[in-house]
Design a protein around this motif. Structure first.
Motif, PDB file in Angstrom:
ATOM      1  N   ALA A  53     -34.411 -27.183 -19.519  1.00 39.23           N
ATOM      2  CA  ALA A  53     -35.519 -26.228 -19.413  1.00 39.23           C
ATOM      3  C   ALA A  53     -35.094 -24.827 -19.844  1.00 39.23           C
ATOM      4  O   ALA A  53     -35.841 -24.130 -20.541  1.00 39.23           O
ATOM      5  N   ALA A  54     -33.913 -24.385 -19.463  1.00 37.47           N
ATOM      6  CA  ALA A  54     -33.437 -23.051 -19.837  1.00 37.47           C
ATOM      7  C   ALA A  54     -33.198 -22.963 -21.337  1.00 37.47           C
ATOM      8  O   ALA A  54     -33.500 -21.944 -21.961  1.00 37.47           O
ATOM      9  N   VAL A  55     -32.670 -24.011 -21.923  1.00 38.18           N
ATOM     10  CA  VAL A  55     -32.398 -24.021 -23.365  1.00 38.18           C
ATOM     11  C   VAL A  55     -33.698 -23.984 -24.144  1.00 38.18           C
ATOM     12  O   VAL A  55     -33.821 -23.278 -25.147  1.00 38.18           O
ATOM     13  N   GLN A  56     -34.695 -24.717 -23.692  1.00 38.86           N
ATOM     14  CA  GLN A  56     -35.955 -24.788 -24.414  1.00 38.86           C
ATOM     15  C   GLN A  56     -36.749 -23.483 -24.338  1.00 38.86           C
ATOM     16  O   GLN A  56     -37.549 -23.194 -25.224  1.00 38.86           O
ATOM     17  N   SER A  57     -36.538 -22.678 -23.333  1.00 43.35           N
ATOM     18  CA  SER A  57     -37.299 -21.433 -23.188  1.00 43.35           C
ATOM     19  C   SER A  57     -36.511 -20.205 -23.663  1.00 43.35           C
ATOM     20  O   SER A  57     -36.989 -19.088 -23.529  1.00 43.35           O
ATOM     21  N   SER A  58     -35.328 -20.401 -24.199  1.00 47.35           N
ATOM     22  CA  SER A  58     -34.479 -19.265 -24.561  1.00 47.35           C
ATOM     23  C   SER A  58     -34.523 -18.970 -26.055  1.00 47.35           C
ATOM     24  O   SER A  58     -35.019 -19.765 -26.854  1.00 47.35           O
ATOM     25  N   ASP A  59     -33.976 -17.813 -26.421  1.00 45.39           N
ATOM     26  CA  ASP A  59     -33.860 -17.437 -27.823  1.00 45.39           C
ATOM     27  C   ASP A  59     -32.619 -18.054 -28.454  1.00 45.39           C
ATOM     28  O   ASP A  59     -32.614 -18.386 -29.637  1.00 45.39           O
ATOM     29  N   PHE A  60     -31.551 -18.143 -27.682  1.00 47.61           N
ATOM     30  CA  PHE A  60     -30.290 -18.713 -28.143  1.00 47.61           C
ATOM     31  C   PHE A  60     -29.851 -19.778 -27.156  1.00 47.61           C
ATOM     32  O   PHE A  60     -30.040 -19.631 -25.951  1.00 47.61           O
ATOM     33  N   ALA A  61     -29.243 -20.831 -27.667  1.00 45.02           N
ATOM     34  CA  ALA A  61     -28.737 -21.899 -26.815  1.00 45.02           C
ATOM     35  C   ALA A  61     -27.237 -22.030 -27.048  1.00 45.02           C
ATOM     36  O   ALA A  61     -26.770 -22.072 -28.185  1.00 45.02           O
ATOM     37  N   LEU A  62     -26.481 -22.071 -25.961  1.00 49.06           N
ATOM     38  CA  LEU A  62     -25.036 -22.178 -26.034  1.00 49.06           C
ATOM     39  C   LEU A  62     -24.561 -23.378 -25.230  1.00 49.06           C
ATOM     40  O   LEU A  62     -25.187 -23.766 -24.246  1.00 49.06           O
ATOM     41  N   GLY A  63     -23.434 -23.932 -25.655  1.00 51.23           N
ATOM     42  CA  GLY A  63     -22.881 -25.075 -24.959  1.00 51.23           C
ATOM     43  C   GLY A  63     -22.158 -24.703 -23.690  1.00 51.23           C
ATOM     44  O   GLY A  63     -22.165 -25.459 -22.725  1.00 51.23           O
ATOM     45  N   GLU A  64     -21.523 -23.535 -23.677  1.00 49.17           N
ATOM     46  CA  GLU A  64     -20.788 -23.101 -22.494  1.00 49.17           C
ATOM     47  C   GLU A  64     -20.651 -21.584 -22.522  1.00 49.17           C
ATOM     48  O   GLU A  64     -20.882 -20.938 -23.532  1.00 49.17           O
ATOM     49  N   TYR A  65     -20.236 -21.038 -21.392  1.00 46.16           N
ATOM     50  CA  TYR A  65     -20.160 -19.583 -21.251  1.00 46.16           C
ATOM     51  C   TYR A  65     -19.160 -18.938 -22.205  1.00 46.16           C
ATOM     52  O   TYR A  65     -19.333 -17.805 -22.614  1.00 46.16           O
ATOM     53  N   GLN A  66     -18.109 -19.638 -22.569  1.00 46.36           N
ATOM     54  CA  GLN A  66     -17.090 -19.026 -23.415  1.00 46.36           C
ATOM     55  C   GLN A  66     -17.606 -18.744 -24.823  1.00 46.36           C
ATOM     56  O   GLN A  66     -16.993 -17.980 -25.558  1.00 46.36           O
ATOM     57  N   CYS A  67     -18.731 -19.323 -25.210  1.00 48.54           N
ATOM     58  CA  CYS A  67     -19.330 -19.031 -26.525  1.00 48.54           C
ATOM     59  C   CYS A  67     -20.103 -17.720 -26.516  1.00 48.54           C
ATOM     60  O   CYS A  67     -20.467 -17.215 -27.569  1.00 48.54           O
ATOM     61  N   LEU A  68     -20.348 -17.185 -25.341  1.00 52.99           N
ATOM     62  CA  LEU A  68     -21.164 -15.978 -25.219  1.00 52.99           C
ATOM     63  C   LEU A  68     -20.489 -14.755 -25.835  1.00 52.99           C
ATOM     64  O   LEU A  68     -21.157 -13.918 -26.438  1.00 52.99           O
ATOM     65  N   TRP A  69     -19.184 -14.618 -25.724  1.00 57.40           N
ATOM     66  CA  TRP A  69     -18.500 -13.443 -26.273  1.00 57.40           C
ATOM     67  C   TRP A  69     -18.680 -13.374 -27.776  1.00 57.40           C
ATOM     68  O   TRP A  69     -18.861 -12.306 -28.328  1.00 57.40           O
ATOM     69  N   ARG A  70     -18.637 -14.518 -28.455  1.00 59.89           N
ATOM     70  CA  ARG A  70     -18.806 -14.521 -29.910  1.00 59.89           C
ATOM     71  C   ARG A  70     -20.237 -14.164 -30.295  1.00 59.89           C
ATOM     72  O   ARG A  70     -20.465 -13.452 -31.275  1.00 59.89           O
ATOM     73  N   LEU A  71     -21.203 -14.634 -29.521  1.00 66.00           N
ATOM     74  CA  LEU A  71     -22.597 -14.297 -29.787  1.00 66.00           C
ATOM     75  C   LEU A  71     -22.825 -12.799 -29.674  1.00 66.00           C
ATOM     76  O   LEU A  71     -23.475 -12.185 -30.519  1.00 66.00           O
ATOM     77  N   LEU A  72     -22.283 -12.183 -28.639  1.00 66.98           N
ATOM     78  CA  LEU A  72     -22.505 -10.761 -28.411  1.00 66.98           C
ATOM     79  C   LEU A  72     -21.641  -9.875 -29.295  1.00 66.98           C
ATOM     80  O   LEU A  72     -22.133  -8.959 -29.947  1.00 66.98           O
TER      81      LEU A  72
END
Length: 176
Positions: A53-72
Motif C-alpha cells: 500500500a505504501a509503495v503504490q501511493s508513493s512517488d518513489f519506491a525503494l527496496g530498503e532504507y539504505q537506498c534512501l541516501w542515494r535517492l536524496l
C-alpha cells in the motif's frame, strides 16, 4: 511518527508544511503510512512485510532504507543542479532570441514584422530547447556514487556510501 494513527501522521506533515513553509518528505513501509505519504510533497514507499500500500501511493519506491541516501544525495543533487541550469539556460536562450527582434522593431518602424522567418523561429525553439537540455541531462554527472578500487591491477566498481561525509557541500550550489 510511530505509535500514532494514520490521520495523526498526516496532520504532522501538514503542520510542518504550513508552519515552516517547507518541502516535506515522508517515508513509509505499510498501509498505516499511506495518509502521511500522500500529504507530503515527496512520498517514498518501502517494500516490506506489511504489504504494497505504501509503495503504490508513493512517488518513489525503494527496496530498503539504505537506498534512501542515494535517492536524496545523488539523484536529488543531479535534479537540483539540472533544474537550476535549465532555468539559467532558458533565460539566456530567450534573451538571444528576443534582443535582435527588439532592436529590429526600431528599424522596422514598429510594424510587427519579425527578423526571422517562421520556420527559423520554430527550429530555434525546437533545436535550442530540446536537444541541449536532453544531452545535458543524459551525460552530465558531477557526483559519482560508485568508487573504483584497484585490486591486482584490475579496476573493480564497488558501491559504497562515501558521499555521506560530503552531505552539507552537495547542495552548496543553490545556497549562495
Amino acid at each position: 511518527c510511530c505509535r500514532v494513527t494514520p490521520k495523526q501522521k498526516a496532520e504532522v506533515v501538514r503542520l510542518i508544511k504550513t508552519n515552516y513553509n517547507s518541502v516535506t518528505l515522508a517515508i513509509g513501509d505499510g498501509a498505516n503510512d499511506v495518509n502521511m505519504i500522500q500529504e507530503a510533497d515527496i512520498g517514498v514507499g518501502l517494500y516490506g512485510y506489511e504489504g504494497m500500500a505504501a509503495v503504490q501511493s508513493s512517488d518513489f519506491a525503494l527496496g530498503e532504507y539504505q537506498c534512501l541516501w542515494r535517492l536524496l544525495l545523488v539523484h536529488g543533487r543531479w535534479s537540483y543542479v539540472r533544474i537550476s541550469e535549465l532555468i539559467m539556460y532558458f533565460f539566456y536562450k530567450n534573451m538571444v532570441f528576443v534582443i535582435p527582434q527588439f532592436y529590429f522593431s526600431f528599424i522596422g518602424a514598429y510594424s510587427g514584422q519579425t527578423v526571422f522567418d517562421d520556420w527559423l523561429i520554430t527550429l530555434y525553439n525546437l533545436v535550442f530547447t530540446s536537444l541541449p537540455i536532453t544531452l545535458r541531462a543524459i551525460f552530465e554527472r558531477d557526483v559519482y556514487y560508485k568508487q573504483k578500487i584497484e585490486k591486482n591491477g584490475q579496476m573493480k566498481k564497488v558501491v559504497k556510501p562515501h558521499l555521506k561525509k560530503y552531505y552539507p557541500y552537495l547542495y552548496y550550489v543553490g545556497q549562495k
